[in-house]
Design a protein around this motif. Structure first.
Motif, short mmCIF file in Angstrom:
data_model
loop_
_atom_site.label_atom_id
_atom_site.label_comp_id
_atom_site.label_asym_id
_atom_site.label_seq_id
_atom_site.Cartn_x
_atom_site.Cartn_y
_atom_site.Cartn_z
N ASN A 24 0.83 -1.21 0.00
CA ASN A 24 0.00 0.00 0.00
C ASN A 24 0.86 1.26 0.00
OD1 ASN A 24 -2.15 -1.74 0.12
ND2 ASN A 24 -2.49 -1.47 2.32
N ARG A 25 1.98 1.21 0.70
CA ARG A 25 2.88 2.36 0.69
C ARG A 25 3.51 2.54 -0.68
NH1 ARG A 25 2.31 1.04 5.86
NH2 ARG A 25 2.89 2.49 7.49
N MET A 26 3.77 1.43 -1.35
CA MET A 26 4.41 1.53 -2.66
C MET A 26 3.47 2.17 -3.69
SD MET A 26 7.43 0.79 -2.51
CE MET A 26 7.77 1.03 -0.79
N PHE A 27 2.19 1.75 -3.71
CA PHE A 27 1.36 2.37 -4.75
C PHE A 27 1.03 3.82 -4.41
CE2 PHE A 27 -2.36 0.05 -2.71
CZ PHE A 27 -3.10 1.16 -2.35
N THR A 28 1.01 4.14 -3.11
CA THR A 28 0.78 5.53 -2.73
C THR A 28 1.98 6.38 -3.13
OG1 THR A 28 -0.52 4.76 -0.86
CG2 THR A 28 0.18 7.05 -0.83
N ASP B 258 0.36 5.52 3.37
CA ASP B 258 -0.41 4.43 2.76
C ASP B 258 -1.88 4.80 2.54
OD1 ASP B 258 -1.39 4.47 5.29
OD2 ASP B 258 -1.38 2.31 5.58
N THR B 259 -2.11 6.05 2.12
CA THR B 259 -3.50 6.49 1.98
C THR B 259 -3.99 6.40 0.54
OG1 THR B 259 -2.76 8.72 1.54
CG2 THR B 259 -3.20 8.15 3.82
N GLY B 260 -3.14 6.04 -0.40
CA GLY B 260 -3.48 6.22 -1.81
C GLY B 260 -3.20 7.67 -2.17
N TRP B 261 -2.95 7.93 -3.47
CA TRP B 261 -2.51 9.29 -3.83
C TRP B 261 -3.61 10.32 -3.64
CZ3 TRP B 261 -3.81 12.89 -7.74
CH2 TRP B 261 -4.77 12.47 -8.65
#
Ligand SMILES: [Cu+2]
Lengths: 321, 356
Positions: B75-79, B143-146
């Motif tokens: 989740n941190r990576m895609f954010t 990790d919130t999403g962009w």
């Protein structure tokens, strides 16, 4: 999970075909124009390539008819897409009056489902085939999204709001249910099943026992218990607060002079934020129950208030002043 | 390199690259061309940061269970990927690099209107990027999403939302100042005789992009401030438990977010128009219509944000209105899409060369 789940491509609701036809229509348009534009680019680039005798380009003139054409044609296509999409969107947004209501509460990271007569489910939604179903959805924490791909529908589940989603399942079977709005660490595990049954089978399943916090009671009965437990009755049965008989679905007059339709969202707001809308003729003495009642309990209280909508003890329909 | 430079006979012996040497002459430069290079270096760095995050994500997906990294890391990576690519790579990419380099050259000016401000923009950008990267390196990531949707970001997330939001907040000012600089430059510093309708189309797209910068970036900055106030001091803006409304956040975010989409695409359309004009050795077909379309897209882009919220439970009416406007903005966009083949058709001398 009782049965082998069907693929997400299955069309299993009254919406599936409608949305999909529109979708493929639009995809078709996009493909048509993309192919057209890119082939023309390629073709002209080759045909009019620079070579001896063709070094300098003649000056360009604006070509009004062409400008008008490629404004009007895309505009016409847009109008078709808009009207088509909008008519589906409107139907999608207006649940039919007689739909069977089921309640959904989203929570990090599970779905809690409550049926009006008291059955409860976690991460499984049971519905009868061929019957319009209306889901009233609330969230205990963050924004979630209730999505059933085989039904081609989804809707956010937003804290502080009720959202609704309606459909008629057309095929018995087991289908995937997903949370479609990223909601924190275990979002990808916030999944479940939708089980579509024959109506007779469904009725049997419903009566198969309750379990869970409602103690097998119907939502309204559980709400009646809460009504006593939280001493709502000390005001609402004594005249200090308005009686609930005939309230649900009626038009309530407010001290501000405005009126409001007494629906789920209004009842919820009246419980959590009583001073937001004050009923005409009453002093705003009701305390807030924010933080004391869960979304599920509010749904139960609402069901109780709803059960009083039709008639008072003598069976009369009582209108609000 | 130096040989190539000599071969192009028109270059003066002393030019912006060899006029002075040493890192100081770069970090304290006010030359728009050098600043463009500074931006290019910075966004290339961020591109690799965002790309590394995406690589980890994709690697994790090699097998269905994703055993390479934990869900919380994923989740941190895609954010990280989303935030870096949007705010620290794409948004500044064409405007800050090509825009800075080319705008003065294309209008015949010595530099942009406010060269020092231009350098300041770069420093603000770097400051925002540093604060943002701090949240990743020292703070354990975000990790919130962009999209920073509340109340996940303001109340529930345990990750380092504060410094990430602060990084976005700071870097927004860089875009605002760049937009301001470009608008003033294009308005006031055109060479005599270079009227608006003689401007290269790339400049029209830069102009439209700049309008979006100065109107949309303040909104995201304010939204980030509200988010930080709610997270840090528990002011109730967005979390219903504090008396706020999460949908309000979405309205604010997408009021910025949708125009931002055009910050990404308008410059690219400008580049394509310019390439076609150059290599077919003439103005793009229907120049005036394209020029107006750029500005029309920028203006209309502020009326369509609700189409990001169709399933958020927004009212039926607002859904319909936003859908309508979204289709309306598609029409000036079509002007761009259909333009290249026709420009070529009427150009009759295109860059392709081969022996025949
Ligand atoms: Cu969720």
């Amino acid at each position: 999970m009782p049965l082998e789940p069907s693929s997400n491509f299955t069309q299993a609701s009254s919406w599936a075909n409608d949305w999909e036809t529109l979708f493929y229509f639009e995809v078709g348009i996009f493909i048509f124009f993309s192919v057209l534009i890119f082939s023309l680019i390629l073709y002209f680039a080759i045909k009019y390539r620079r070579r001896p005798g063709n070094e300098a380009a003649p000056p360009t003139k604006d070509h009004l008819p062409l400008e008008v054409t490629w404004t009007v044609v895309p505009a016409a296509i847009c109008v078709v897409m808009f009207v088509w999409g909008a008519s589906l969107f409107i139907r999608n947004g207006l649940p039919p009056a007689g739909a069977t209501e089921i309640f959904v509460v989203g929570k990090q990271w599970m779905w809690k489902i409550q049926y009006p007569d008291g059955r409860r489910d976690i991460n499984e939604l049971h519905v009868p085939v061929g019957v319009p179903i209306k889901l009233t959805m609330a969230s205990e924490d963050v924004i979630h999204d209730f999505a059933i791909p085989a039904f081609r529908i989804k809707k956010d589940v937003v804290p502080g709001h009720y959202t609704t989603l309606w459909f008629t399942a057309t095929k018995t079977g087991t289908y995937h249910l997903y949370c479609d709005q990223y909601c924190g660490t275990s979002h990808s595990a916030m999944v479940g099943w939708v089980i579509v049954m024959e109506p007779a089978q469904y009725a049997q399943w419903l009566s198969g026992g309750g379990g869970g916090g409602g103690g097998g009671k119907s939502l309204a009965a559980a709400g009646a218990d809460l009504y006593k437990q939280y001493a709502c009755s000390t005001c609402h049965d004594t005249g200090r607060g308005p009686s609930f008989v005939g309230v649900y679905g009626s038009t309530v007059k407010l001290t501000s002079g405005q009126t409001v339709k007494a629906d789920d969202a209004y009842i919820r707001e009246s419980i959590l934020n009583p001073s937001a809308k004050i009923v005409a003729g009453y002093t705003p003495i009701m305390p807030t129950f924010q933080g004391q009642l869960s979304e599920e309990q509010i749904l139960q209280l609402t069901a109780h208030i709803k059960s009083l909508a039709k008639s008072d003890a003598d069976g009369r329909k009582v209108a609000k002043p | 390199m130096s040989q190539a430079v000599q071969e192009v006979g028109v270059l003066p012996r002393v030019h912006y690259l060899n006029a002075s040497y040493g890192w100081k002459t770069w970090l304290f430069t006010t030359d728009h061309k050098r600043i463009a290079w500074l931006y290019l270096a910075a966004i290339t760095f961020f591109f690799f940061v965002g790309g590394a995050a995406a690589t980890l994500m994709r690697l994790n997906l090699i097998e269905p269970q994703g055993s390479l990294i934990e869900p919380s890391t994923y989740n941190r990576m895609f954010t990280l990927h989303g935030l870096v690519m949007i705010f620290f790579f794409l948004a500044p990419s064409i405007p800050a690099v090509l825009g800075n380099f080319l705008i003065p050259l294309m209008i015949g000016a010595k530099d942009v209107a406010f060269p020092k401000l231009n350098l300041l923009s770069w420093y603000i950008f770097m400051a925002g990027g540093t604060v943002f990267l701090y949240s990743v390196i020292a703070g354990g990531g975000v990790d919130t999403g962009w999209t920073f949707y509340t109340p996940l970001s303001s109340t529930y997330a345990n990750s380092n939302v504060m410094s990430a939001a602060m990084g976005v907040f700071i870097s927004g000012f860089s875009s605002i100042l760049t937009g301001l600089n470009f608008i003033v430059t294009i308005h006031t510093m055109r060479a005599p005789g270079l009227t608006w309708f003689r401007l290269p189309l790339f400049l029209w797209s830069m102009y439209a992009t700049s309008i979006i910068f100065i109107l949309a970036m303040p909104v995201i900055a304010i939204t980030m401030v509200l988010l930080m106030l709610e997270r840090f001091l528990h002011f109730g803006f967005f979390d219903p438990a504090l008396g706020g409304d999460p949908i309000l956040f979405q309205h604010l975010f997408w009021f910025f977010g949708h125009p931002e989409v055009y910050v990404l695409v308008l410059p690219a359309m400008g580049v394509i128009s310019e390439l076609i004009a150059t290599f077919s050795r003439k103005r793009v077909f229907g120049y005036g219509f394209v020029a107006f379309s750029s500005v029309a897209i920028a203006a209309l882009s502020f009326f369509v944000w609700g189409h990001h919220m169709f399933v958020s439970g927004e009212s039926l009416y607002s859904g319909l209105v936003f859908s309508f406007f979204s289709f309306a903005v598609a029409i000036p966009k079509d002007r761009f899409r259909l333009r290249p083949p026709c420009s070529m058709r009427w150009a009759s001398s295109v860059f392709l060369r081969w022996e025949d």
